[in-house]
Design a protein around this motif. Structure first.
Motif, short mmCIF file in Angstrom:
data_model
loop_
_atom_site.label_atom_id
_atom_site.label_comp_id
_atom_site.label_asym_id
_atom_site.label_seq_id
_atom_site.Cartn_x
_atom_site.Cartn_y
_atom_site.Cartn_z
N LEU A 106 0.83 -1.21 0.00
CA LEU A 106 0.00 0.00 0.00
C LEU A 106 0.87 1.26 0.00
O LEU A 106 0.53 2.25 -0.66
CB LEU A 106 -0.93 0.00 1.21
N PHE A 107 1.97 1.24 0.73
CA PHE A 107 2.88 2.40 0.74
C PHE A 107 3.45 2.64 -0.65
O PHE A 107 3.48 3.79 -1.13
CB PHE A 107 4.02 2.19 1.75
N LEU A 108 3.91 1.60 -1.29
CA LEU A 108 4.48 1.77 -2.63
C LEU A 108 3.40 2.19 -3.63
O LEU A 108 3.66 3.02 -4.50
CB LEU A 108 5.14 0.46 -3.08
N THR A 109 2.20 1.63 -3.46
CA THR A 109 1.08 2.01 -4.34
C THR A 109 0.75 3.49 -4.17
O THR A 109 0.57 4.22 -5.15
CB THR A 109 -0.16 1.16 -4.02
N ALA A 110 0.66 3.93 -2.90
CA ALA A 110 0.35 5.33 -2.62
C ALA A 110 1.41 6.26 -3.19
O ALA A 110 1.09 7.30 -3.80
CB ALA A 110 0.20 5.55 -1.11
N MET A 111 2.67 5.89 -3.02
CA MET A 111 3.76 6.74 -3.50
C MET A 111 3.77 6.83 -5.02
O MET A 111 3.86 7.92 -5.60
CB MET A 111 5.10 6.21 -2.99
N VAL A 112 3.67 5.69 -5.69
CA VAL A 112 3.72 5.66 -7.15
C VAL A 112 2.54 6.41 -7.76
O VAL A 112 2.70 7.24 -8.66
CB VAL A 112 3.77 4.21 -7.67
N THR A 113 1.33 6.13 -7.25
CA THR A 113 0.15 6.78 -7.82
C THR A 113 0.12 8.28 -7.51
O THR A 113 -0.33 9.08 -8.33
CB THR A 113 -1.15 6.13 -7.30
N SER A 114 0.61 8.66 -6.33
CA SER A 114 0.66 10.08 -5.99
C SER A 114 1.61 10.84 -6.90
O SER A 114 1.26 11.90 -7.44
CB SER A 114 1.10 10.24 -4.53
N LEU A 115 2.81 10.30 -7.10
CA LEU A 115 3.80 10.96 -7.93
C LEU A 115 3.38 10.98 -9.40
O LEU A 115 3.42 12.02 -10.06
CB LEU A 115 5.16 10.27 -7.79
N LEU A 116 2.94 9.82 -9.90
CA LEU A 116 2.54 9.74 -11.31
C LEU A 116 1.29 10.57 -11.58
O LEU A 116 1.23 11.32 -12.55
CB LEU A 116 2.30 8.29 -11.72
N LEU A 176 12.32 15.32 -0.96
CA LEU A 176 13.02 14.08 -1.34
C LEU A 176 13.22 13.11 -0.17
O LEU A 176 13.02 11.90 -0.35
CB LEU A 176 14.35 14.43 -1.99
N PRO A 177 13.60 13.58 1.04
CA PRO A 177 13.80 12.62 2.14
C PRO A 177 12.59 11.77 2.46
O PRO A 177 12.71 10.56 2.66
CB PRO A 177 14.18 13.53 3.32
N ILE A 178 11.38 12.36 2.48
CA ILE A 178 10.19 11.57 2.83
C ILE A 178 9.79 10.66 1.66
O ILE A 178 9.29 9.55 1.88
CB ILE A 178 9.02 12.49 3.26
N ILE A 179 10.02 11.11 0.44
CA ILE A 179 9.74 10.26 -0.72
C ILE A 179 10.61 9.01 -0.68
O ILE A 179 10.12 7.88 -0.80
CB ILE A 179 9.96 11.02 -2.03
N LEU A 180 11.91 9.21 -0.46
CA LEU A 180 12.84 8.08 -0.39
C LEU A 180 12.52 7.20 0.81
O LEU A 180 12.61 5.97 0.74
CB LEU A 180 14.28 8.58 -0.32
N ASN A 181 12.14 7.83 1.92
CA ASN A 181 11.82 7.07 3.13
C ASN A 181 10.64 6.14 2.91
O ASN A 181 10.67 4.96 3.30
CB ASN A 181 11.53 8.02 4.29
N GLU A 182 9.57 6.65 2.29
CA GLU A 182 8.37 5.84 2.12
C GLU A 182 8.60 4.71 1.12
O GLU A 182 8.04 3.63 1.26
CB GLU A 182 7.19 6.71 1.71
N ILE A 183 9.44 4.95 0.12
CA ILE A 183 9.80 3.87 -0.81
C ILE A 183 10.61 2.81 -0.07
O ILE A 183 10.34 1.60 -0.19
CB ILE A 183 10.59 4.43 -2.01
N PHE A 184 11.59 3.27 0.72
CA PHE A 184 12.42 2.35 1.49
C PHE A 184 11.59 1.56 2.49
O PHE A 184 11.74 0.35 2.65
CB PHE A 184 13.51 3.14 2.22
N LEU A 185 10.68 2.27 3.19
CA LEU A 185 9.82 1.63 4.18
C LEU A 185 8.93 0.57 3.53
O LEU A 185 8.76 -0.53 4.07
CB LEU A 185 8.95 2.68 4.88
N GLY A 186 8.35 0.90 2.38
CA GLY A 186 7.50 -0.06 1.69
C GLY A 186 8.26 -1.34 1.34
O GLY A 186 7.77 -2.46 1.58
N ILE A 187 9.47 -1.17 0.81
CA ILE A 187 10.29 -2.34 0.45
C ILE A 187 10.69 -3.11 1.70
O ILE A 187 10.66 -4.34 1.73
CB ILE A 187 11.53 -1.89 -0.35
#
Length: 230
Positions: free
Chosen positions: A14-24, A201-212
């Protein structure tokens, strides 16, 4: 234990989904809405606008899904904060829904604009500008504030519960603070331009890292065991 692993993986996805869909979704829509002759551009790219709207709606669903999935775990540590986190995420999703109304309204407006042509262009331009201003207020300030409030509770609860390594929680808290500072500056008219993305950028990278991390590693089993033993 298997349930906790499954929960962690669901939250990670869900974190990766939220990040990808938000950015795209955001990038896709803004590239159209920020065009010089945006009404003509929207009319010519109706399908792309609809796709961007759907991506942003998926983001809204995903963030609520994260909060609802984490609530049973967080409430064991602090039920009041866990409820607050769910509430902020729901408000965030409602703001997302409000923000996508403008692009949808512009689709209908742009079609009429193209039909009518130059004689009434100023009327359509004024109305379109109003829709864009409403979206900018929602996404530029309100969405950022409620995202940040929810994220602060989320990372505090993660830090408190030790469900993940604390460096990830601290990283998240710092990233949220930087993101909130950037959006507050923008909200009060102190634009940082493209340099502001450095603060995001820090929170974007953090949420991607957290999701993985959650998908691969899951929650800290010792923290889960300690809570279960209470």
């Amino acid at each position: 234990m298997n349930t906790n692993k499954s929960t962690a993986r669901i939250v990670g996805v869900l974190f990766l989904t939220a990040m990808v869909t938000s950015l795209l979704g955001g990038f896709w829509l803004e590239s159209i809405l920020n065009a010089p002759d945006y009404l003509t551009t929207v009319s010519a790219n109706e399908t792309q606008v609809i796709i961007g709207v759907l991506l942003e709606l998926i983001n809204g669903i995903a963030v609520v899904g994260i909060a609802v999935t984490m609530f049973p775990i967080f409430k064991k540590h602090n039920e009041a904060l866990a409820l607050g986190y769910v509430a902020f995420r729901i408000i965030e999703a409602v703001i997302v829904v409000g923000a996508v109304i403008s692009p949808l309204a512009l689709v209908a407006l742009s079609q009429e604009y193209v039909k009518v042509g130059a004689p009434d262009a100023s009327y359509f331009q004024t109305l379109g500008d109003s829709f864009l201003a409403a979206r900018a207020h929602l996404t530029g300030l309100l969405l950022a504030i409620f995202f940040s409030l929810g994220a602060l509770l989320f990372y505090y609860l993660l830090y408190q519960s030790k469900l993940i390594p604390r460096f990830i929680s601290v990283w998240g808290l710092i990233g949220v603070a930087l993101m909130l500072a950037w959006n507050l500056l923008e909200g009060f008219g102190l634009s940082l331009g493209s340099a502001g993305m450095i603060l995001a950028l820090p929170i974007i990278l953090n949420e991607i890292f957290l999701g993985i991390w959650l998908i691969v590693k899951g929650f800290n089993s010792s923290a889960i065991a300690a809570e279960s033993a209470k």
